[in-house]
Design an enzyme around this catalytic site. Sequence first.
Site, PDB file in Angstrom:
ATOM      1  N   ASP A 204     -19.159  -9.781 -21.928  1.00 15.91           N
ATOM      2  CA  ASP A 204     -19.891  -9.032 -22.941  1.00 15.91           C
ATOM      3  C   ASP A 204     -20.357  -7.678 -22.391  1.00 15.91           C
ATOM      4  OD1 ASP A 204     -21.213  -9.515 -25.650  1.00 15.91           O
ATOM      5  OD2 ASP A 204     -22.987  -8.998 -24.483  1.00 15.91           O
ATOM      6  N   GLU A 260     -11.125 -15.652  -6.064  1.00 16.25           N
ATOM      7  CA  GLU A 260     -11.291 -16.767  -5.124  1.00 16.25           C
ATOM      8  C   GLU A 260     -10.616 -18.027  -5.679  1.00 16.25           C
ATOM      9  OE1 GLU A 260     -15.518 -17.259  -4.701  1.00 16.25           O
ATOM     10  OE2 GLU A 260     -15.771 -15.253  -3.816  1.00 16.25           O
TER      11      GLU A 260
END
Length: 527
Positions: A204, A260
């Site tokens: 957002d 990751e």
Amino acid sequence: MADEWWRRAVFYQIYPRSFADSNGDGIGDLDGIVEHLDYLNDGTDRSLGIDAIWLSPINPSPLKDWGYDVSDYCDVHPELGDLAAFDRLVGEARRRGIRIILDLVPNHTSDQHPWFLESSSCRSNPRRDWYIWKAGSPDRPPNNWVSMFGGSAWKWHEPTGEWYLHLFLPEQPDLNYRNPEVVAAMHDVLRFWLDRGAAGYRVDVIHGLMKDAEFRDNPPLERVEWGSQTDVELKQRHLYDVDLPEVHEIIRGFRRVIDEYGDRMMVGEVWPRDNQSLAMYLRPGELQQAFNFRFLFCPWKASRFRAQVEEMERILPAGSWPTWTLSNHDFPRHITRYAQGGDAQARARLAAVMLLGLRGTSFLYYGEEIGMPNAEVAREHRRDRVGRDGCRTPMQWSNEPGGGFTRSQRPWLPLGDCAVNVADQMNDPHSMLSFYRRLIRIRRASPALVSGAIRIADDAPDDCFVFVREAAGSRAMVMLNFGEERREIRAASGRIALSSDPAREPGAVKSGMLALSPNEALIIEIA
Ligand code: GLC
Ligand code: CA
């Protein structure tokens, strides 16, 4: 790299409170979504065939902005379910090959978030600097910035005698990303849901995370950029409050966390100054995807959509990938927007072919696949402070009381006209739903449409948008007549894979001029 799952995916945005209510309290919930996963993708032609779901915020929230005011980033709003329900949803979705991405709201929290409660408790609180506080006198805000929802973006906090910044509602204070503790805390939030199996995030207001270090006044607006009501009201160029160069470092940090995990993604809600600036967010190491709202705002004109596509194709950094959408929870549904001056059903079909035919990832908004129009919500039932209820009403599953959405007499938002519903369209080969199902299947089966390059025809009539998609061994021509007249368009020879005109005979086409009916959309599989 070019084969990452999200490039090939068709996403489907769900507004969780409005999709399906499993326990009869009138509010959609996570278990309700689980009950309808087969509708979205059960591996057969009966289902819609989407690949991923974007869930609008599911976190605990006082609901001043319907979940975009988060009071706990690491839990589920009790009205929607709990963490166990989230785990069930991810597991059941995975069994059907559907990935779930969440809405991350990092720019601001709720004023009820414990971080803000601490920050606002006294000036010397260790979390004071997690938000943006400014000294001054109560009768003059620190600068001229305005909230996206209107009025000053500053609120005077009487108990501690300072101003705090809120780019949205006063109940949505902005976090301070110049404080490394805030950055680290948001990284932990990212990991929390990725560890639980989220496939990524829609982020957002990501262009807003950094504000001018000197808090300079925004200059006045020279021209209306977005052609929208809000911008006219906001009357300033958002030079110093959003879209700052420094924000890219924050995004690269988010991306490192995403990476990751290897196979996760972020799509940004970005309102940049221009498309050139949008492209900056898609540089390597930043967002994998970003919405282009200028495309969503195009009026019903072939040339306008085409110009957006051409510009994105020209300026996107090498290796990056476009993202297209026409509706979401903030704007009137596109079938309603396009209804003026034309046949809404025909236009919505054409729009779907454009959306799913373009090079890029497509995002659908729940209900668009049945042609659900924007609903008129009577004044006494309105819930949103800035008037967005009409595109957030419950999914129309059937024409029974409650629309198949809820057993409750009182859904949280009233239902629209349930004459448009899933049950009626499910077995009707001519329905909007059947059209979307067919279109998504055709896309999936065509390497050209899934991942091919795009070449835009420059000999098409003004009110038509024609392009060819091409991958090794596969070519498709997408022909869109936005006009209200029949149009002759140069076609390649091949086979008609799909037409939005029920009168169109299927079968082979020869190369040469082909007449498209008004608002017809056609896909030719090139021989
Ligand atoms: C985004 C959301 C919108 C929300 C605002 C503040 O624009 O899409 O629904 O109100 O951010 O979080
Ligand atoms: Ca419920």
